[in-house]
Design a protein around this motif. Structure first.
Motif, mmCIF file in Angstrom:
data_model
loop_
_atom_site.group_PDB
_atom_site.id
_atom_site.type_symbol
_atom_site.label_atom_id
_atom_site.label_comp_id
_atom_site.label_asym_id
_atom_site.label_seq_id
_atom_site.Cartn_x
_atom_site.Cartn_y
_atom_site.Cartn_z
ATOM 1 N N GLY A 154 0.777 -1.233 0.000
ATOM 2 C CA GLY A 154 0.000 0.000 0.000
ATOM 3 C C GLY A 154 0.803 1.273 0.000
ATOM 4 O O GLY A 154 0.245 2.362 -0.208
ATOM 5 N N MET A 156 2.861 2.455 -2.127
ATOM 6 C CA MET A 156 2.865 3.110 -3.431
ATOM 7 C C MET A 156 1.494 3.099 -4.096
ATOM 8 O O MET A 156 1.366 3.457 -5.263
ATOM 9 N N THR A 157 0.475 2.686 -3.368
ATOM 10 C CA THR A 157 -0.883 2.623 -3.929
ATOM 11 C C THR A 157 -1.684 3.841 -3.503
ATOM 12 O O THR A 157 -1.965 4.031 -2.307
ATOM 13 N N LYS A 158 -2.051 4.671 -4.453
ATOM 14 C CA LYS A 158 -2.784 5.887 -4.146
ATOM 15 C C LYS A 158 -4.151 5.542 -3.541
ATOM 16 O O LYS A 158 -4.860 4.674 -4.021
ATOM 17 N N SER A 160 -4.446 4.366 -0.530
ATOM 18 C CA SER A 160 -4.202 3.442 0.575
ATOM 19 C C SER A 160 -3.912 4.224 1.854
ATOM 20 O O SER A 160 -3.416 5.363 1.816
ATOM 21 N N TYR A 163 -0.284 5.067 2.028
ATOM 22 C CA TYR A 163 0.271 5.680 0.817
ATOM 23 C C TYR A 163 1.275 6.779 1.153
ATOM 24 O O TYR A 163 1.056 7.598 2.049
ATOM 25 N N ASP A 164 2.395 6.768 0.452
ATOM 26 C CA ASP A 164 3.445 7.771 0.650
ATOM 27 C C ASP A 164 3.797 8.349 -0.716
ATOM 28 O O ASP A 164 4.328 7.646 -1.574
ATOM 29 N N LYS A 165 3.503 9.625 -0.889
ATOM 30 C CA LYS A 165 3.679 10.258 -2.198
ATOM 31 C C LYS A 165 5.144 10.250 -2.647
ATOM 32 O O LYS A 165 5.456 10.034 -3.827
ATOM 33 N N ALA A 168 6.083 6.748 -3.651
ATOM 34 C CA ALA A 168 5.375 6.419 -4.889
ATOM 35 C C ALA A 168 6.046 7.058 -6.095
ATOM 36 O O ALA A 168 6.014 6.508 -7.204
ATOM 37 N N SER A 171 8.484 4.745 -7.703
ATOM 38 C CA SER A 171 7.940 3.415 -7.983
ATOM 39 C C SER A 171 8.476 2.812 -9.279
ATOM 40 O O SER A 171 8.483 1.589 -9.446
#
Length: 440
Positions: A154, A156-158, A160, A163-165, A168, A171
């Motif tokens: 999660g 890198m999953t927007k 989630s 999520y961590d920008k 990500a 990625s």
């Protein structure tokens, strides 16, 4: 002339005999490491030396719930410590193994003759690359979540919750498959050229001539180009991505400098032990002097890279960069502060001051002390690179030292076996006479 005549005697071929005493020593190191590891595990489970703040808990059932939760968390931290410690010590040994081949390749392309007497030590250092590489791949596949935050689900999953920008945004580079492929490529290149240069060296021993020497030069030149790229990328992947938010454009050089001076120290220390055991009789104070100069000079180089990286980040004082040093200077209740300063003392001040004179570089006892200090110091350097980003404030030393001793014992067993496979002196190397009569 007497030395030259002695060299042409059949006894010039020096074969390392399997010593039961040495094997017992290595097994003792492994056994002691297992004991220290077990003590460390017990200490972690019993929370020895930790400060508890549960004295103010009022209700007994709340205490029980708290203890159960703490126990579960403690087990998780313990597993993470073991995985991270394996990664840390194995990474250090893999780097030192690779440097054996790098050092040998540099001597080839430079047409250097003085170092021929330690060439077989460089070849033997590479014995850990295959088992160390396999262990590294297994640790990443099985224990990556304990080492690298960017592998967690999660992140890198927007949309989630985790999520961590920033993560990500990386990625495209930090994916499981691409990372694993890169790791196998790096290790594969290092292993192949270590094997190739070793085989050419053994064939040269058997058949003589200069054909193998010139082929080795071509292989060494190609390897150095590939190593220059793969070692920097390996530093990004294996070490810098632990602190995934942080980055430094000098980090590849920094890790290489640590590996490089450690590899030279390992080469020198092995040569000293062999010399004291009655081998390497053609190795003299002039060879140790040159190895000492390399350790002296590259300890300064490591410090230069360390200071350049630290100074630029300190001067800019950007939060996304300064966090790396904030964690190591006062962060986590000062858990790493003393190691930070110890790192500078043992890796710069000590070798710089002790090896400053010519005589110091020609004394085996002084060189032995400095080599051990450098190896311990740069192992602690990698400790400082990896632990704050993985274990945070849950770091320790017993488990880490125990695992390091176990891997060191296994490393020494493989190294001595490879040393015993061929003559310690490559008698048909074109520059062997130059090395035997080397003076500084």
């Amino acid at each position: 002339m007497a030395t030259l005549t002695h060299h042409h005697e059949p006894a010039a071929v020096e074969q390392l005999a399997h010593s039961p005493k040495a094997q017992r020593t290595f097994m003792t190191i492994i056994g002691a490491g297992i004991l220290v590891l077990l003590i460390g595990i017990v200490a972690a489970l019993m929370h020895w030396g930790e400060h508890h703040e549960a004295a103010g808990e009022a209700a007994g059932h709340l205490n029980a719930a708290h203890d159960a939760s703490a126990t579960e968390e403690g087990h998780s931290v313990l597993i993470r410590r073991i995985v991270v410690s394996l990664w840390h010590s194995n990474l250090f040994l893999v780097g030192v193994s690779g440097i054996g081949t790098v050092f040998m390749a540099i001597q080839y392309v430079a047409y250097a003759g003085w170092s021929v007497v330690v060439k077989r030590i460089n070849e033997a250092l590479g014995a850990w690359l295959i088992p160390g590489g396999i262990l590294m791949v297994l640790l990443f596949v099985v224990g990556r979540h304990d080492i690298f935050h960017w592998t967690e689900d999660g992140v890198m999953t927007k949309g989630s919750a985790t999520y961590d920008k920033i993560i990500a945004g990386k990625s495209g580079f930090l994916t499981f498959s691409f990372y694993l492929i890169r790791m196998i490529i790096y290790l594969g290149i290092w292993i192949y050229f270590t094997w190739r240069l070793r085989q050419l060296s053994l064939q040269e021993d058997l058949n003589g001539g200069t054909r193998y020497f010139h082929t080795s030069i071509n292989a060494a030149a190609l390897f150095l180009v590939l190593y220059a790229v793969t070692s920097s990328m390996a530093a990004w992947d294996w070490v810098m991505s632990v602190d995934v938010h942080w980055f430094s454009t000098m980090f590849g050089w920094y890790v290489f400098a640590s590996w490089w001076v450690s590899g030279i120290a390992a080469t020198t220390l092995i040569a000293i032990f062999l010399k004291q055991a009655g081998y390497l009789r053609f190795m003299n104070a002039n060879h140790f002097h040159d190895l000492g100069k390399l350790m002296f000079g590259f300890s300064i180089f490591w410090t230069y890279v360390w200071f350049a990286q630290f100074m630029l980040i300190w001067y800019a004082n950007l939060p996304e960069e300064a966090v790396y040093y904030n964690q190591r200077l006062g962060g986590f209740n000062g858990s790493y502060t003393w190691i930070f300063y110890f790192n500078l003392v043992i890796n710069f001040a000590f070798p710089f001051l002790v090896l400053m004179t010519r005589d110091a570089k020609r004394q085996m006892i002084i060189m032995k002390i400095v080599c051990i200090a450098i190896l311990v110091g740069h192992w602690s350097d990698f400790y400082l690179m990896i632990m704050p980003g993985t274990l945070k404030g849950n770091n320790g030393f017993l488990i880490e030292i125990g695992i390091a001793m176990i891997l060191l014992g296994a490393f020494l067993i493989l190294l001595t076996r490879r040393l015993a496979e061929a003559s310690l002196i490559p008698v048909n190397h074109p520059f062997v006479e130059e090395s035997v009569h080397h003076t500084t």
